[in-house]
Design a protein around this motif. Structure first.
Motif, PDB file in Angstrom:
ATOM      1  N   VAL A 230      24.963  31.074  44.238  1.00  0.00           N
ATOM      2  CA  VAL A 230      25.907  30.696  43.183  1.00  0.00           C
ATOM      3  C   VAL A 230      27.171  30.212  43.887  1.00  0.00           C
ATOM      4  N   ARG A 231      27.820  29.216  43.316  1.00  0.00           N
ATOM      5  CA  ARG A 231      29.009  28.673  43.973  1.00  0.00           C
ATOM      6  C   ARG A 231      30.269  29.078  43.226  1.00  0.00           C
ATOM      7  N   CYS A 232      31.318  29.328  43.990  1.00  0.00           N
ATOM      8  CA  CYS A 232      32.590  29.702  43.393  1.00  0.00           C
ATOM      9  C   CYS A 232      33.708  29.401  44.380  1.00  0.00           C
ATOM     10  N   GLY A 233      34.943  29.594  43.931  1.00  0.00           N
ATOM     11  CA  GLY A 233      36.097  29.314  44.760  1.00  0.00           C
ATOM     12  C   GLY A 233      36.548  30.537  45.540  1.00  0.00           C
ATOM     13  N   ASP A 234      37.467  30.295  46.460  1.00  0.00           N
ATOM     14  CA  ASP A 234      37.954  31.322  47.382  1.00  0.00           C
ATOM     15  C   ASP A 234      39.091  32.114  46.733  1.00  0.00           C
ATOM     16  N   ARG A 235      38.707  33.109  45.951  1.00  0.00           N
ATOM     17  CA  ARG A 235      39.714  34.011  45.396  1.00  0.00           C
ATOM     18  C   ARG A 235      39.129  35.418  45.354  1.00  0.00           C
ATOM     19  N   ALA A 236      39.987  36.416  45.313  1.00  0.00           N
ATOM     20  CA  ALA A 236      39.567  37.810  45.464  1.00  0.00           C
ATOM     21  C   ALA A 236      38.419  38.171  44.533  1.00  0.00           C
TER      22      ALA A 236
ATOM     23  N   TYR B  34      44.028  43.496  42.355  1.00  0.00           N
ATOM     24  CA  TYR B  34      45.354  43.692  41.750  1.00  0.00           C
ATOM     25  C   TYR B  34      46.405  42.822  42.435  1.00  0.00           C
ATOM     26  N   LEU B  35      46.349  42.776  43.776  1.00  0.00           N
ATOM     27  CA  LEU B  35      47.308  41.963  44.529  1.00  0.00           C
ATOM     28  C   LEU B  35      47.142  40.473  44.245  1.00  0.00           C
ATOM     29  N   GLU B  36      45.891  40.049  44.064  1.00  0.00           N
ATOM     30  CA  GLU B  36      45.623  38.626  43.843  1.00  0.00           C
ATOM     31  C   GLU B  36      46.027  38.174  42.449  1.00  0.00           C
ATOM     32  N   PHE B  37      45.627  38.950  41.429  1.00  0.00           N
ATOM     33  CA  PHE B  37      45.806  38.505  40.046  1.00  0.00           C
ATOM     34  C   PHE B  37      47.060  39.075  39.387  1.00  0.00           C
ATOM     35  N   ARG B  38      47.644  40.121  39.971  1.00  0.00           N
ATOM     36  CA  ARG B  38      48.845  40.766  39.421  1.00  0.00           C
ATOM     37  C   ARG B  38      48.654  41.148  37.953  1.00  0.00           C
ATOM     38  N   GLU B  39      47.436  41.493  37.614  1.00  0.00           N
ATOM     39  CA  GLU B  39      47.097  41.902  36.259  1.00  0.00           C
ATOM     40  C   GLU B  39      47.284  43.419  36.158  1.00  0.00           C
ATOM     41  N   PRO B  40      48.195  43.896  35.284  1.00  0.00           N
ATOM     42  CA  PRO B  40      48.436  45.344  35.196  1.00  0.00           C
ATOM     43  C   PRO B  40      47.162  46.163  34.986  1.00  0.00           C
ATOM     44  N   GLY B  41      46.225  45.618  34.212  1.00  0.00           N
ATOM     45  CA  GLY B  41      44.977  46.337  33.949  1.00  0.00           C
ATOM     46  C   GLY B  41      44.095  46.489  35.171  1.00  0.00           C
TER      47      GLY B  41
END
Length: 602
Positions: A496-502, A565-572
């Motif tokens: 499966v292909r995807c981008g470089d993110r956490a 959490y560090l990548e998306f800064r999403e409180p949840g």
């Protein structure tokens, strides 16, 4: 004598005889109870009768019920349009439309119909049981009893206690369900209860991932099926549930808990508004051959045969750096697929250990009849170990599978850049990393060929797990990505292909769900055993969240959750404090003998 000791559920009322209500009536009748089914009019009664006849008829056809047993079962069920006929019911289960006002109206009416000691239950999947109970003069006798569809087949039942539910009512209902072979789990009155709260947060996140065009619907679904062993991908599951139903559940959950992760993804409302409701309308995230059909047909978003990835680079000799479990599995995968493999380790003992591990793995395959001695000899003959990185000079592809330490990995990529063959247009070697959480671009930027650096995230054990996440950075050449995708297919994997993110696809969807489960436990909403049971039996997942966390390792899980959490800064996405505390205490899971459960005496 206490009421608990004397309450006996012999006559059961079921209000609402749609698919779910009829199924609930069948469950009680199968277990020898007299059932009174109530519907709004004669036409609805007849449809309910047909539901019951078709369901039991299927059981007869499959040999799971004799015809005389079917007749006896149906004979225990009386269908009526009169609520007054429930006067003798010991337990009444409401299973009508998910409308708070309709349900409250029913519970008001039941006040003047049933005995004071009768127990009243609602089968709601998302509405407040407490609010429904307030319509009754005795809210303490009201409980939520959430069956899963189809009720005669699914063993899980969520029992929802309100703050006023009488303890003996809860205990008696639990005892009744256990006696009927069901697996009841007890939880508090919160929108979504256990299964839907955890499931729909995950599904909503998958929709947001698709909406952001991070990965295709096919790749998101394949990632969760082959990476986690889920029976269905999240988008296909949403089509099955119904996008309108999913939207309503998420909206209710959001309004009650104000958790942004439960706010329905905007595209979900757009699909519902457009009438694209999933299988029942013939189109949702996928297109189906007809309304209510499970058969997916190609549409404008379906990849064509012309889009199938091709090998744009010639890949013959494969290099693998590392000698751990993952590295050994990758060596075996390529060698079994017919590639010559050169792998490197820090010492001869480490190199010999890889050969021994693959030899043992092949012996197991031979014993099970999945390989021959000749194939084992051929596989081992395609492998060559070395302790010198410089020997990788002629490889076409090198796969790094060393420790998850960015400083160590970047140093390795600096070396590989100097050692491995360079050149554009397919002439240079492709440099791949198996990292599951580190930024691939950080490794690419220390080379003079960032266009040739790509992620190949194999899943453990690599020799068994089918999935490989192929991760492109902003600098990766499309020919490199396409080559790696095609290569994965050739070696028997599902890429499966995807981008470089956490988190890529799998970890980005899996770990927030696991984190939510820890928060649920932390809030004393339900026990770890009940949460695991709910997710395994209610959602058909191979493992419950706490079983899985203890297998993965709570330290590993915490590290991944911190990265998200560090990548998306999403409180949840902030790691649950309980997870942090377990790791601090050294309770890491099975590997230390204690995690969410204690394994020391097992």
């Amino acid at each position: 004598m206490t009421e608990t000791a004397t309450r006996d559920f012999t006559t059961i009322g079921v209000i609402g005889l749609g698919t779910m209500g009829a199924g609930i009536a069948e469950v009680f009748a199968r277990n020898g109870r007299r059932v009174i089914g109530v519907e709004v009019n004669d036409g609805a009664v007849e449809r309910g009768r047909q539901h019951l006849e078709h369901s039991t008829g299927r059981a007869v056809k499959r040999g799971k019920m004799a015809e005389d047993e079917q007749a006896e079962l149906l004979g225990r069920i009386t269908l009526t349009t009169r609520m007054e006929d429930l006067a003798d019911a010991d337990l009444v289960v409401e299973a009508v439309v998910e409308s708070l006002e309709v349900k409250k109206s029913i519970f008001r009416t039941l006040d003047s119909v049933v005995r004071p000691d009768a127990v009243l239950a609602t089968n709601t999947s998302s509405l407040s049981v407490t609010e429904i109970s307030t319509a009754n003069a005795r809210p303490g006798r009201v409980v939520g009893v959430h069956f899963f569809n189809p009720a005669p087949v699914q063993d899980l039942v969520e029992i929802i206690r309100t703050v006023v539910t009488e303890p003996d009512v809860l205990a008696d209902v639990q005892r009744l369900l256990v006696g009927m072979g069901k697996n009841p789990v007890v939880c508090g009155d919160k929108a979504g209860f256990i299964a839907n709260t955890l499931l729909f947060g995950y599904l909503n996140h998958a929709v947001a991932m698709y909406e952001a065009k991070y990965a295709s619907r096919e790749d998101i679904d394949a990632a969760m099926r082959f990476g986690c062993g889920y029976p269905m991908g999240p988008l296909a599951l949403l089509d099955l549930i119904g996008l309108d139903t999913a939207y309503e559940i998420l909206d209710t959950m959001y309004k009650q808990g104000r958790d942004r992760l439960h706010a329905p993804a905007p595209i979900l409302k757009q699909y519902v508004t457009a009438g694209l409701l999933g299988r029942k309308s013939g189109r949702g995230f996928y297109t189906y051959e007809a309304p209510d059909s499970p058969v997916v047909v190609p549409d404008v978003h379906t990849p064509s045969e012309a889009d199938k990835p091709q090998l744009r680079h010639d890949i013959r000799l494969v290099g693998v750096v590392g000698t751990g479990t993952m590295a050994a599995g990758i060596v075996e995968v390529f060698a079994r697929a017919g590639h010559d493999v050169l792998f490197t380790g820090r010492s001869q003992d480490k190199v010999d250990g890889v050969v021994a591990a693959i030899s043992r793995s092949m012996d197991k395959q031979v014993q099970r009849g999945r390989a021959t001695e000749e194939e084992k000899t051929a596989v081992l003959g395609r492998m060559r170990g070395t302790t010198s990185l410089d020997d990788l000079a002629d490889v076409d592809l090198v796969v790094e599978a060393i420790a998850e330490d960015l400083a160590v990995k970047t140093t390795l990529f600096e070396n590989l850049d100097e050692i491995c063959r360079g050149g554009r247009g397919g002439a240079g070697a492709i440099l791949a990393t198996t990292t599951s959480s580190l930024p691939i671009i950080a490794m690419a930027k220390v080379t003079n060929r960032p266009q040739d650096v790509v992620g190949m995230h194999f899943f453990n054990p690599a020799s068994v797990m089918k999935l490989v996440e192929v991760v492109s950075t902003v600098a990766t050449d499309e020919d490199v990505t396409e080559t790696v995708l095609a290569l994965c297919e050739r070696i028997g994997k599902v890429p499966v292909r995807c981008g470089d993110r956490a988190g890529f696809i799998v970890n980005a969807l899996l770990f927030p769900y696991l984190n939510d489960a820890v928060k649920m436990l932390e809030a004393h909403y339900a026990t770890a055993d009940d949460i695991d049971t709910a997710m395994k039996q209610g959602c058909a997942l191979p493992m419950g969240p706490f079983e899985l966390l203890d297998v993965v390792g709570n330290d590993v899980s915490l590290a991944i959750q911190r990265e998200l959490y560090l990548e998306f800064r999403e409180p949840g996405f902030a790691p649950a404090p309980l997870l942090e505390h377990l790791v601090t205490a050294g309770y890491l899971g099975r590997k230390t003998g204690r995690g969410f459960r204690d394994y020391s005496s097992r």
